[in-house]
Scaffold this motif. Structure first.
Motif, PDB file in Angstrom:
ATOM      1  N   ILE A  23       0.923  -1.080  -0.037  1.00 47.53           N
ATOM      2  CA  ILE A  23       0.241   0.027  -0.257  1.00 47.53           C
ATOM      3  C   ILE A  23       0.501   1.266   0.377  1.00 47.53           C
ATOM      4  CG2 ILE A  23      -1.505   1.538   1.602  1.00 47.53           C
ATOM      5  CD1 ILE A  23      -2.515  -1.515   2.388  1.00 47.53           C
ATOM      6  N   ALA A  24       1.468   1.355   0.833  1.00 50.50           N
ATOM      7  CA  ALA A  24       3.094   1.891   0.989  1.00 50.50           C
ATOM      8  C   ALA A  24       3.383   2.267  -0.460  1.00 50.50           C
ATOM      9  CB  ALA A  24       3.575   2.172   1.862  1.00 50.50           C
ATOM     10  N   GLY A  25       4.080   1.270  -1.117  1.00 47.59           N
ATOM     11  CA  GLY A  25       4.900   1.066  -2.505  1.00 47.59           C
ATOM     12  C   GLY A  25       3.646   2.236  -3.484  1.00 47.59           C
ATOM     13  N   LEU A  26       2.461   1.588  -3.434  1.00 45.96           N
ATOM     14  CA  LEU A  26       1.594   2.185  -4.217  1.00 45.96           C
ATOM     15  C   LEU A  26       1.026   3.955  -3.944  1.00 45.96           C
ATOM     16  CD1 LEU A  26      -1.879  -0.326  -4.601  1.00 45.96           C
ATOM     17  CD2 LEU A  26      -0.422   0.299  -6.482  1.00 45.96           C
ATOM     18  N   VAL A  27       1.122   4.298  -2.735  1.00 48.49           N
ATOM     19  CA  VAL A  27       0.790   5.615  -2.883  1.00 48.49           C
ATOM     20  C   VAL A  27       3.038   6.237  -3.373  1.00 48.49           C
ATOM     21  CG1 VAL A  27       0.558   7.068  -0.994  1.00 48.49           C
ATOM     22  CG2 VAL A  27      -0.672   5.427  -0.919  1.00 48.49           C
ATOM     23  N   VAL A  28       3.492   5.971  -3.089  1.00 50.29           N
ATOM     24  CA  VAL A  28       5.032   6.308  -3.279  1.00 50.29           C
ATOM     25  C   VAL A  28       4.865   6.604  -5.163  1.00 50.29           C
ATOM     26  CG1 VAL A  28       7.046   5.967  -3.600  1.00 50.29           C
ATOM     27  CG2 VAL A  28       6.418   5.511  -1.578  1.00 50.29           C
ATOM     28  N   VAL A  29       4.209   5.458  -5.668  1.00 56.39           N
ATOM     29  CA  VAL A  29       4.740   5.289  -7.229  1.00 56.39           C
ATOM     30  C   VAL A  29       3.579   5.905  -7.634  1.00 56.39           C
ATOM     31  CG1 VAL A  29       4.283   3.437  -9.064  1.00 56.39           C
ATOM     32  CG2 VAL A  29       5.782   2.850  -7.152  1.00 56.39           C
ATOM     33  N   GLU A  33       4.605   9.686  -9.852  1.00 55.84           N
ATOM     34  CA  GLU A  33       4.312   9.955 -11.100  1.00 55.84           C
ATOM     35  C   GLU A  33       3.492  10.873 -11.137  1.00 55.84           C
ATOM     36  OE1 GLU A  33       3.167   9.105 -15.349  1.00 55.84           O
ATOM     37  OE2 GLU A  33       5.055   8.124 -14.264  1.00 55.84           O
ATOM     38  N   LEU A  34       1.919  11.639 -10.472  1.00 53.76           N
ATOM     39  CA  LEU A  34       1.449  12.626 -10.551  1.00 53.76           C
ATOM     40  C   LEU A  34       3.045  13.440 -10.757  1.00 53.76           C
ATOM     41  CD1 LEU A  34      -1.201  11.943  -8.097  1.00 53.76           C
ATOM     42  CD2 LEU A  34      -1.534  12.681 -10.514  1.00 53.76           C
ATOM     43  N   VAL A  35       3.558  14.128  -9.636  1.00 56.90           N
ATOM     44  CA  VAL A  35       4.698  14.988  -8.980  1.00 56.90           C
ATOM     45  C   VAL A  35       5.704  14.693 -10.961  1.00 56.90           C
ATOM     46  CG1 VAL A  35       6.542  15.514  -8.491  1.00 56.90           C
ATOM     47  CG2 VAL A  35       4.675  15.045  -7.141  1.00 56.90           C
ATOM     48  N   ASN A  36       5.572  13.760 -11.018  1.00 58.58           N
ATOM     49  CA  ASN A  36       6.565  13.589 -12.443  1.00 58.58           C
ATOM     50  C   ASN A  36       5.912  14.466 -14.284  1.00 58.58           C
ATOM     51  OD1 ASN A  36       8.755  12.520 -14.049  1.00 58.58           O
ATOM     52  ND2 ASN A  36       7.976  10.722 -14.084  1.00 58.58           N
ATOM     53  N   ARG A  37       4.686  13.364 -13.759  1.00 61.87           N
ATOM     54  CA  ARG A  37       3.850  14.375 -15.505  1.00 61.87           C
ATOM     55  C   ARG A  37       3.658  15.981 -14.626  1.00 61.87           C
ATOM     56  NH1 ARG A  37      -1.062  10.029 -16.017  1.00 61.87           N
ATOM     57  NH2 ARG A  37       0.368   8.472 -17.030  1.00 61.87           N
ATOM     58  N   ASN A  38       3.329  16.092 -13.917  1.00 62.39           N
ATOM     59  CA  ASN A  38       2.693  17.406 -12.872  1.00 62.39           C
ATOM     60  C   ASN A  38       4.244  18.530 -13.143  1.00 62.39           C
ATOM     61  OD1 ASN A  38      -0.634  17.144 -13.698  1.00 62.39           O
ATOM     62  ND2 ASN A  38      -0.200  16.615 -11.765  1.00 62.39           N
ATOM     63  N   LEU A  39       4.652  18.481 -12.887  1.00 60.44           N
ATOM     64  CA  LEU A  39       5.748  19.089 -12.756  1.00 60.44           C
ATOM     65  C   LEU A  39       6.815  19.134 -13.902  1.00 60.44           C
ATOM     66  CD1 LEU A  39       6.526  19.270  -9.060  1.00 60.44           C
ATOM     67  CD2 LEU A  39       5.441  20.300 -10.580  1.00 60.44           C
ATOM     68  N   PHE A  40       6.856  17.822 -14.331  1.00 61.83           N
ATOM     69  CA  PHE A  40       8.636  18.061 -14.697  1.00 61.83           C
ATOM     70  C   PHE A  40       7.663  17.025 -16.528  1.00 61.83           C
ATOM     71  CE2 PHE A  40      10.016  16.796 -10.653  1.00 61.83           C
ATOM     72  CZ  PHE A  40      11.216  17.909 -10.771  1.00 61.83           C
TER      73      PHE A  40
END
Length: 173
Positions: A23-29, A33-40
């Motif tokens: 569950i923690a891994g799902l949250v981190v991934v 991915e959201l940060v990677n898409r939206n910021l970068f």
């Protein structure tokens, strides 16, 4: 018998930890991915496959603590209301099907192994076989069969001793 129950409890506790890590891994991934898409304005192609693997591990390994704590949907509502020989017969029928489900999960893994061990995820830079997502099914099935045998043996010992304990949750010797 107590040693088998302790082994079962340790496996169940380890499964709880694995579920929490997944569950923690799902949250981190997903957040990554959201940060990677939206910021970068970029995306990692393997994100969906990583999440799929983590979800399957969480779902199948999550069966272990649920089964250990009698948390799966079963015929307990009938078993708890029936008394005498009818309740005992229904109890053993329930355990027969639980054991069968566990064995079928292991057999399904064995049957799928020749196919999933030769297929690899295309988005990873290293060869990761599809087997990784089927292993938790086999582990959960083996645990269900193992724990069912423990529960049945425990019930037989209780019946042979002439005492039955009706309680919600797990029976004790």
């Amino acid at each position: 018998m107590n040693i088998l129950k302790k082994i079962s409890a340790v496996i169940s506790k380890a499964a709880e930890i694995i579920c929490m890590l997944m569950i923690a891994g799902l949250v981190v991934v997903i957040v990554g991915e959201l940060v990677n898409r939206n910021l970068f304005n970029s995306s990692n192609r393997a994100t969906i496959e990583i999440c799929g693997i983590q979800f399957l591990w969480m779902a199948f390994i999550g069966v272990i603590p649920l089964y250990h704590e009698s948390g799966l949907m079963r015929l307990d509502f009938l078993v708890s209301r029936l008394h005498g020989w009818a309740g005992e017969v229904l109890y053993f029928i329930n355990k027969f099907f639980s054991f069968g489900l566990g064995v079928v999960m292991v057999i399904a893994f064995i049957a799928q192994y020749p196919y999933v061990s030769t297929r690899f995820y295309s988005t990873f830079s290293f060869p990761l076989p599809y087997t990784i997502q089927y292993v938790p099914m086999a582990i959960a099935g083996a645990y269900m069969a193992f724990d069912t045998v423990i529960q049945v043996l425990d019930r037989i010992v209780q019946l042979a001793a002439g005492r039955r304990e009706h309680q919600t949750g797990r029976e004790t010797a």
